[in-house]
Write an enzyme that holds these catalytic residues in place. Structure first.
Site, PDB file in Angstrom:
ATOM      1  N   PRO A  28      39.253  69.778  51.082  1.00  0.00           N
ATOM      2  CA  PRO A  28      38.310  68.710  50.731  1.00  0.00           C
ATOM      3  C   PRO A  28      39.055  67.389  50.565  1.00  0.00           C
ATOM      4  O   PRO A  28      40.078  67.329  49.877  1.00  0.00           O
ATOM      5  CB  PRO A  28      37.712  69.184  49.407  1.00  0.00           C
ATOM      6  CG  PRO A  28      38.719  70.123  48.843  1.00  0.00           C
ATOM      7  CD  PRO A  28      39.432  70.749  50.003  1.00  0.00           C
ATOM      8  N   GLY A  62      34.346  65.974  48.109  1.00  0.00           N
ATOM      9  CA  GLY A  62      33.642  66.163  46.854  1.00  0.00           C
ATOM     10  C   GLY A  62      32.251  65.548  46.910  1.00  0.00           C
ATOM     11  O   GLY A  62      32.076  64.405  47.324  1.00  0.00           O
ATOM     12  N   GLN A 105      31.879  71.083  48.365  1.00  0.00           N
ATOM     13  CA  GLN A 105      32.599  71.064  47.091  1.00  0.00           C
ATOM     14  C   GLN A 105      31.732  70.282  46.118  1.00  0.00           C
ATOM     15  O   GLN A 105      31.440  69.102  46.347  1.00  0.00           O
ATOM     16  CB  GLN A 105      33.964  70.392  47.228  1.00  0.00           C
ATOM     17  CG  GLN A 105      34.772  70.459  45.936  1.00  0.00           C
ATOM     18  CD  GLN A 105      36.023  69.610  45.975  1.00  0.00           C
ATOM     19  OE1 GLN A 105      35.936  68.384  45.986  1.00  0.00           O
ATOM     20  NE2 GLN A 105      37.172  70.242  45.998  1.00  0.00           N
ATOM     21  N   GLY A 172      37.320  72.007  39.931  1.00  0.00           N
ATOM     22  CA  GLY A 172      37.808  72.083  38.560  1.00  0.00           C
ATOM     23  C   GLY A 172      39.233  71.596  38.422  1.00  0.00           C
ATOM     24  O   GLY A 172      39.980  72.075  37.561  1.00  0.00           O
ATOM     25  N   ALA A 173      39.633  70.618  39.267  1.00  0.00           N
ATOM     26  CA  ALA A 173      41.033  70.199  39.347  1.00  0.00           C
ATOM     27  C   ALA A 173      41.186  68.694  39.155  1.00  0.00           C
ATOM     28  O   ALA A 173      40.227  67.961  38.962  1.00  0.00           O
ATOM     29  CB  ALA A 173      41.601  70.612  40.712  1.00  0.00           C
ATOM     30  N   HIS A 174      42.445  68.259  39.172  1.00  0.00           N
ATOM     31  CA  HIS A 174      42.854  66.858  39.377  1.00  0.00           C
ATOM     32  C   HIS A 174      42.392  65.875  38.301  1.00  0.00           C
ATOM     33  O   HIS A 174      42.321  64.679  38.536  1.00  0.00           O
ATOM     34  CB  HIS A 174      42.374  66.356  40.756  1.00  0.00           C
ATOM     35  CG  HIS A 174      42.887  67.178  41.891  1.00  0.00           C
ATOM     36  ND1 HIS A 174      42.315  67.159  43.140  1.00  0.00           N
ATOM     37  CD2 HIS A 174      43.895  68.082  41.951  1.00  0.00           C
ATOM     38  CE1 HIS A 174      42.953  67.998  43.939  1.00  0.00           C
ATOM     39  NE2 HIS A 174      43.925  68.570  43.226  1.00  0.00           N
ATOM     40  N   TYR A 176      39.417  65.684  36.737  1.00  0.00           N
ATOM     41  CA  TYR A 176      37.988  65.352  36.697  1.00  0.00           C
ATOM     42  C   TYR A 176      37.323  66.162  35.587  1.00  0.00           C
ATOM     43  O   TYR A 176      38.001  66.796  34.772  1.00  0.00           O
ATOM     44  CB  TYR A 176      37.360  65.587  38.069  1.00  0.00           C
ATOM     45  CG  TYR A 176      37.917  64.661  39.128  1.00  0.00           C
ATOM     46  CD1 TYR A 176      37.678  63.286  39.079  1.00  0.00           C
ATOM     47  CD2 TYR A 176      38.710  65.149  40.167  1.00  0.00           C
ATOM     48  CE1 TYR A 176      38.196  62.432  40.045  1.00  0.00           C
ATOM     49  CE2 TYR A 176      39.227  64.302  41.134  1.00  0.00           C
ATOM     50  CZ  TYR A 176      38.969  62.942  41.066  1.00  0.00           C
ATOM     51  OH  TYR A 176      39.491  62.095  42.016  1.00  0.00           O
TER      52      TYR A 176
END
Length: 372
Positions: A28, A62, A105, A172-174, A176
């Protein structure tokens, strides 16, 4: 490297109802080419092109769930509302027509800022009103906000299945929103959605996954993207040990996640080198080991530098795939996501399968400015 040597990349993979012809995933990548949040013909053609190029599974950029401030740039697409969902129906139809498989995503940016300073009309929300430790932004979410956000993720996932997508990925990462609940530095809550342990701070994500599983049924796969690093701080680690990683990720798998998409900037880097050495298991490798779930690895595949160079407007030359092949042959992880290489070279997969490495294009930063 011979074509036979790369054959592991082109073996099939199946989980629940998802059947993939190869192990290569389009990562993504935020593109910001959805005016008013609605994907159009150009977006459909962009994804179709990668399906035609042989990608096994396409993960969309996203796309945000139905919350008042779920995005941090006006070019990010919605995954809610009749117009946007009609646009996404056209995307998946185009991908399917080209023989591809695809997941949207689904995302909420939380308190994370975008680099251009754009602000949403509604107040920003996050676990405790912080973008990063010591950096206040927006409001702490009430339990009603949390319940409504869980419902928004569920609605998006159910719509993905209804529109004909093959699976769904929860972001659920980075750094956010979901990751801000994982991160001790941004989750200072004292209710059931916070706590001193990572296992306690997984509750929000686990409740999203459990509710999504209930909505989509037993046969529709769920992917969740996770990361140690945050855009706010590349050096942050949620889990300092394999035991901590198990406490973090196993509840997500038990709630219904089928595939953990473990984001790191360089896939060949060992996650816990103090345990198994500099060439030890990477993040996806350890996630698979401690949870038993299938995993996707990612990070500068086929390129000679990492994504931070792209942020700085720098290109990348093609790089050998030998380290990737070796890790996949050892079954360290199940799938490999490719990002920037596919932006500049939609036929990257076909070229690799045909042993045509001299024709690989590398990454040209000009690719970021167009949707082709």
């Amino acid at each position: 490297m011979s074509q036979n040597k790369s054959s592991i990349l082109f073996s099939p993979f199946t989980v629940r109802s998802l059947q993939l012809k190869n192990r290569i995933v389009m990562a993504p990548m935020t593109r910001l080419f959805a005016p008013d949040g609605i994907p159009g013909e150009a977006n459909a053609a962009y994804y179709r092109r990668r399906a035609e190029g042989g990608v096994g599974l396409i993960l969309s950029e996203g796309t945000v769930v139905d919350r008042p401030a779920s995005r941090n740039d006006s070019g990010i697409p919605f995954f809610h509302g009749e117009a946007a969902l009609t646009g996404w129906k056209n995307v998946i139809d185009a991908v399917k027509d080209a023989g591809g498989r695809m997941a949207p995503q689904i995302w909420h940016t939380g308190a994370a800022r975008y680099i251009n300073g754009w602000e949403p009309d509604a107040p920003v929300e996050s676990p405790s009103g912080f973008d990063a430790p010591g950096d206040p932004r927006g409001a702490a979410m009430s339990e009603e906000d949390i319940a409504d956000t869980i419902s928004a993720f569920v609605k998006a996932a159910a719509d993905a299945k209804r529109l004909g997508f093959d699976t769904v990925e929860i972001h659920g990462a980075h750094g956010y929103l979901i990751d801000q609940f994982f991160w001790a530095g941004t989750n200072l809550r004292t209710d059931r959605y916070g706590g001193p342990t990572i296992k306690e701070r997984t509750r929000f994500a686990s409740e999203i996954v459990s509710a999504v599983r209930h909505a989509v049924g037993s046969d529709f796969p769920i992917i969740m993207r996770v990361s140690q690093w945050k855009q706010q701080d590349y050096g942050v680690r949620i889990a300092e040990t394999p035991a901590a990683m198990e406490e973090w990720l196993l509840p997500l798998v038990e709630a219904g996640v089928d595939i953990l998409h473990c984001s790191q900037r360089r896939f060949w880097e060992a996650e816990f080198p103090e345990i198994d050495g500099e060439n030890g298991l990477n993040c996806a490798g350890w996630a698979k080991k401690v949870t038993g779930a299938a995993t996707i690895s990612v990070g500068s595949v086929g390129l000679d530098n990492d994504v931070t160079h792209a942020f700085a407007g720098k290109g990348s030359a093609p790089a050998s795939l030998e380290r990737l092949i070796e890790r996949m042959e050892h079954e360290e992880f199940d799938l490999i996501a490719v990002g920037r290489a596919l932006l500049s070279d939609p036929d990257w997969v076909t070229k690799v399968q045909d042993d045509n490495y001299t024709k690989l294009n590398g990454f040209n930063p000009a690719s970021l400015a167009e949707l082709v």
